[in-house]
Design a protein around this motif. Structure first.
Motif, short mmCIF file in Angstrom:
data_model
loop_
_atom_site.label_atom_id
_atom_site.label_comp_id
_atom_site.label_asym_id
_atom_site.label_seq_id
_atom_site.Cartn_x
_atom_site.Cartn_y
_atom_site.Cartn_z
N ALA A 21 2.43 -0.61 -4.54
CA ALA A 21 3.48 -0.33 -3.63
C ALA A 21 2.44 0.40 -2.28
O ALA A 21 3.13 0.94 -1.29
CB ALA A 21 2.70 1.04 -4.54
N TYR A 22 1.49 -0.38 -1.66
CA TYR A 22 0.80 -0.28 -0.10
C TYR A 22 0.56 -1.47 0.22
O TYR A 22 -0.27 -2.63 -0.13
CB TYR A 22 -0.46 0.80 -0.61
N THR A 23 0.94 -1.15 1.82
CA THR A 23 0.67 -2.93 2.52
C THR A 23 -0.98 -2.10 2.77
O THR A 23 -1.02 -1.32 3.82
CB THR A 23 1.17 -3.11 3.51
N ILE A 24 -1.90 -3.70 2.73
CA ILE A 24 -2.93 -2.74 2.75
C ILE A 24 -3.69 -3.95 3.63
O ILE A 24 -3.56 -5.08 3.35
CB ILE A 24 -4.30 -2.64 1.99
N TRP A 25 -4.14 -3.24 4.98
CA TRP A 25 -4.70 -4.69 5.65
C TRP A 25 -5.66 -3.95 6.40
O TRP A 25 -6.96 -2.99 6.41
CB TRP A 25 -3.97 -5.37 6.70
N ARG A 34 -11.54 -0.55 10.96
CA ARG A 34 -10.72 0.48 9.81
C ARG A 34 -9.89 -0.43 8.85
O ARG A 34 -9.36 -1.34 9.56
CB ARG A 34 -10.11 1.74 10.84
N TYR A 35 -9.66 0.22 7.44
CA TYR A 35 -8.46 -0.58 6.71
C TYR A 35 -7.48 1.02 6.76
O TYR A 35 -7.85 2.15 6.91
CB TYR A 35 -9.02 -0.32 5.54
N VAL A 36 -6.45 0.08 6.75
CA VAL A 36 -5.44 1.04 6.59
C VAL A 36 -4.00 0.48 5.66
O VAL A 36 -4.25 -0.62 5.06
CB VAL A 36 -4.39 0.89 7.58
N ALA A 37 -4.23 1.34 4.53
CA ALA A 37 -3.39 1.42 3.83
C ALA A 37 -1.68 2.09 3.90
O ALA A 37 -1.88 3.59 4.75
CB ALA A 37 -3.60 1.86 2.23
N CYS A 38 -0.84 1.46 4.03
CA CYS A 38 0.73 2.24 4.91
C CYS A 38 1.40 1.99 2.91
O CYS A 38 1.67 0.92 2.47
CB CYS A 38 1.45 2.21 5.49
N GLN A 39 2.19 2.95 2.65
CA GLN A 39 2.84 3.38 1.50
C GLN A 39 4.46 2.10 1.63
O GLN A 39 4.84 2.17 3.07
CB GLN A 39 3.98 4.37 1.31
N ARG A 40 4.94 1.35 0.84
CA ARG A 40 5.80 0.74 0.72
C ARG A 40 6.84 1.31 0.81
O ARG A 40 8.55 0.58 2.00
CB ARG A 40 6.29 -0.86 -0.14
#
Length: 79
Positions: A21-25, A34-40
């Protein structure tokens, strides 16, 4: 593909599979990773998580998994 790209796939591939459910980069800012996770899409769990630690990112996203009930803040998590 260079060694950094392969390392990123090894780090983020399983995490992305666990939280579809997340896009992670990973990104670099001011010489730090840093790592970022954002809900799709709108749903349970945080909209966006930003951290330098993959373990912390995973812990923050755990309540969003449909197979895992949310644990109130301050309560110990099993598992």
């Amino acid at each position: 593909m260079n060694d950094d790209d392969l390392g990123l796939l090894n780090d983020l591939g399983p995490l992305q599979d666990e939280f579809p459910a997340y896009t992670i980069w990973r990104e670099s800012a001011h010489g730090r990773r840093r790592y970022v996770a954002c809900q799709r899409r709108r749903g349970p769990g945080p909209h966006t998580v930003i951290t330098a630690d993959l373990g912390e990112l995973r812990d923050a996203l755990l309540p969003s998994r449909p197979d895992r009930p949310a644990v109130p803040a301050g309560e110990p998590q099993d598992g």
